[in-house]
Write an enzyme that holds these catalytic residues in place. Sequence first.
Site, PDB file in Angstrom:
ATOM      1  N   ASP A   1       0.427  -1.222  -0.163  1.00 34.91           N
ATOM      2  CA  ASP A   1      -0.128  -0.265  -0.287  1.00 34.91           C
ATOM      3  C   ASP A   1       0.921   1.151  -0.280  1.00 34.91           C
ATOM      4  OD1 ASP A   1      -2.345   1.954  -0.140  1.00 34.91           O
ATOM      5  OD2 ASP A   1      -1.978   1.891   2.210  1.00 34.91           O
TER       6      ASP A   1
ATOM      7  N   TYR B   1       1.540   5.406  -0.414  1.00 33.49           N
ATOM      8  CA  TYR B   1       0.818   6.748   0.477  1.00 33.49           C
ATOM      9  C   TYR B   1       0.723   7.909  -0.453  1.00 33.49           C
ATOM     10  CZ  TYR B   1       0.246   9.799   4.457  1.00 33.49           C
ATOM     11  OH  TYR B   1      -1.068  10.574   5.136  1.00 33.49           O
TER      12      TYR B   1
ATOM     13  N   ARG C   1      -0.804  16.670  13.066  1.00 31.32           N
ATOM     14  CA  ARG C   1       0.443  17.799  12.868  1.00 31.32           C
ATOM     15  C   ARG C   1       0.393  19.131  12.752  1.00 31.32           C
ATOM     16  NH1 ARG C   1       1.930  13.339   9.617  1.00 31.32           N
ATOM     17  NH2 ARG C   1       2.752  14.990   8.424  1.00 31.32           N
TER      18      ARG C   1
ATOM     19  N   GLU D   1     -10.526   3.821   2.679  1.00 29.54           N
ATOM     20  CA  GLU D   1      -9.794   4.569   1.962  1.00 29.54           C
ATOM     21  C   GLU D   1      -9.598   4.561   0.645  1.00 29.54           C
ATOM     22  OE1 GLU D   1      -5.551   4.247   3.218  1.00 29.54           O
ATOM     23  OE2 GLU D   1      -6.257   4.943   5.530  1.00 29.54           O
TER      24      GLU D   1
ATOM     25  N   ASP E   1      -9.263   0.119   0.583  1.00 31.43           N
ATOM     26  CA  ASP E   1      -8.049  -0.173   2.154  1.00 31.43           C
ATOM     27  C   ASP E   1      -8.636   0.188   3.628  1.00 31.43           C
ATOM     28  OD1 ASP E   1      -5.242  -1.344   2.581  1.00 31.43           O
ATOM     29  OD2 ASP E   1      -4.762   0.052   3.611  1.00 31.43           O
TER      30      ASP E   1
ATOM     31  N   TYR F   1       1.232   3.266  15.732  1.00 37.87           N
ATOM     32  CA  TYR F   1       1.983   3.725  14.658  1.00 37.87           C
ATOM     33  C   TYR F   1       2.662   3.892  14.414  1.00 37.87           C
ATOM     34  CZ  TYR F   1       1.431   8.934  13.975  1.00 37.87           C
ATOM     35  OH  TYR F   1       1.739   9.617  14.345  1.00 37.87           O
TER      36      TYR F   1
ATOM     37  N   LYS G   1      -4.605  -1.947   9.890  1.00 39.49           N
ATOM     38  CA  LYS G   1      -4.934  -2.045   7.808  1.00 39.49           C
ATOM     39  C   LYS G   1      -4.855  -3.115   7.941  1.00 39.49           C
ATOM     40  CE  LYS G   1      -4.641   1.053   6.104  1.00 39.49           C
ATOM     41  NZ  LYS G   1      -5.826   1.963   5.314  1.00 39.49           N
TER      42      LYS G   1
ATOM     43  N   THR H   1      -8.763  -5.564   3.469  1.00 35.83           N
ATOM     44  CA  THR H   1      -8.391  -4.663   2.047  1.00 35.83           C
ATOM     45  C   THR H   1      -9.194  -5.267   1.229  1.00 35.83           C
ATOM     46  OG1 THR H   1      -6.258  -3.878   2.604  1.00 35.83           O
ATOM     47  CG2 THR H   1      -7.028  -3.608   0.512  1.00 35.83           C
TER      48      THR H   1
ATOM     49  N   THR I   1      -4.865   6.688  -0.299  1.00 35.67           N
ATOM     50  CA  THR I   1      -6.108   7.388  -0.276  1.00 35.67           C
ATOM     51  C   THR I   1      -5.946   8.572  -1.669  1.00 35.67           C
ATOM     52  OG1 THR I   1      -6.552   6.161   1.699  1.00 35.67           O
ATOM     53  CG2 THR I   1      -7.872   8.008   0.733  1.00 35.67           C
TER      54      THR I   1
ATOM     55  N   GLU J   1     -11.336  12.095   6.325  1.00 33.37           N
ATOM     56  CA  GLU J   1     -11.405  14.090   5.904  1.00 33.37           C
ATOM     57  C   GLU J   1     -12.579  14.571   5.831  1.00 33.37           C
ATOM     58  OE1 GLU J   1      -7.953  13.533   2.566  1.00 33.37           O
ATOM     59  OE2 GLU J   1      -8.716  11.882   2.792  1.00 33.37           O
TER      60      GLU J   1
END
Length: 418
Positions: free
Chosen positions: A127, A129, A143, A200, A234, A245, A254, A258, A351, A365
């Site tokens: 997978d 990103y 963050r 996702e 996913d 994580y 995760k 899937t 995603t 989101e």
Amino acid sequence: MAFVVSPSAKSWVRVDPESHFPIQNLPFGVASLGEGVQTLVTRIGEFAVDILGLIDGGVLLEYGLDEAEGYGEIGRLNFGDLRKGLYDLFREGNPKLRDNSRLKKETMFPAEELQMLLPMEIPSFVDFYSGINHASNVGKMFRPDMPPLLPNYRHLPVGYNGRASSVLPSEVPIMRPNGQSKAADAESPTFGPTKELDFELEMGFFLIEDSDFGEMIPIDRCEENMAGLVLVNDWSARDVQRWEYQPLGPFLAKSFATSISPWIVTLDALEPFRVHGPAQEPVPLPHLRGSRPGHFDIVLEVSLQTAKMTRPQVISQTNARELYWSFAQQLAHQTSNGTPVEAGDLYASGTISGTEEGTFGSMLELAWRGSKPVSMAETGEERCFIEDGDTVIFTGHCQGNGFKVGFGTLENVVVPSA
């Protein structure tokens, strides 16, 4: 050389203009015919067609597939040549199958009557990103006092090795996973069903050839090793992921599920819809620098239907061209250290989100970490994450002149944890 079917081509099979499966598509999949019998199939209009049955019936050349191999060797087929043969068989004016009523009855089935299976046996799953808007949104949420993208993001396709054993086909229920999570105001973690189950929206590609140990696949050859694309969901347990994580990344949050759509749409079918992706700055290093555009104009849509609703509601619309890193760049990066790959390997994009509200590829989101719940117009229900009884539906297509080349649907209902 890509085999691109003319936009004006017609089939003797009647195909609705809104269908995802005109003669310009001719995807590949695997279906159950009952009693343990599985076969390689294609799709045209409302029909799923038994390719092995066509071969046995003498109307389709084998193109490297024989009875002994069966569907399990789909990953080693010459998809280009096989698709050419199918096109010739179904093109308007060819009577070979059209006028063979017995063989049509034996090989052409209403697609909704067949159980579709995973389209390939999957040795490994990776997978990525590669959705820059999603990565930026996650960075802004978690963050806020730092740049949204980590320093490596624009230099390489970030990814991780997932679990091939939990890749599931469309329409298989997704069981809510148990996991360890820790509330912000709690002193210690607890174990139980995730409270923040999420989807996702991704695309994925399958490989059709092995590579040797130590071999780096040049970026301009990467697409030659791709059977085609599928839709990918996913699934993610966000609360579990937050706790587990660091420092090594996604794990149990995760690996539980899937899901993928049943039809592999070939790159030849997608060729007319090839486009440039976002401008890449800085310019990628040479091994990630392809000579032609590597993105595709694929309209993507997410719908949600709760247990109380009578019909699904569209909650997001975006496009695969929003990916920062192309599929070819992802595979080039995967093999850049010499790791061998295998036929049937599945790679997911990460995603895919747009830049505006309503174009995001996850509930994290869309509801912006729970601060903007998504409202269901029919029932007045609200969702920040996915609840038991909810059905998540993905669809995607390319829009041609008077026809669509699409993927059908990927849908799964969520059921309570064991």
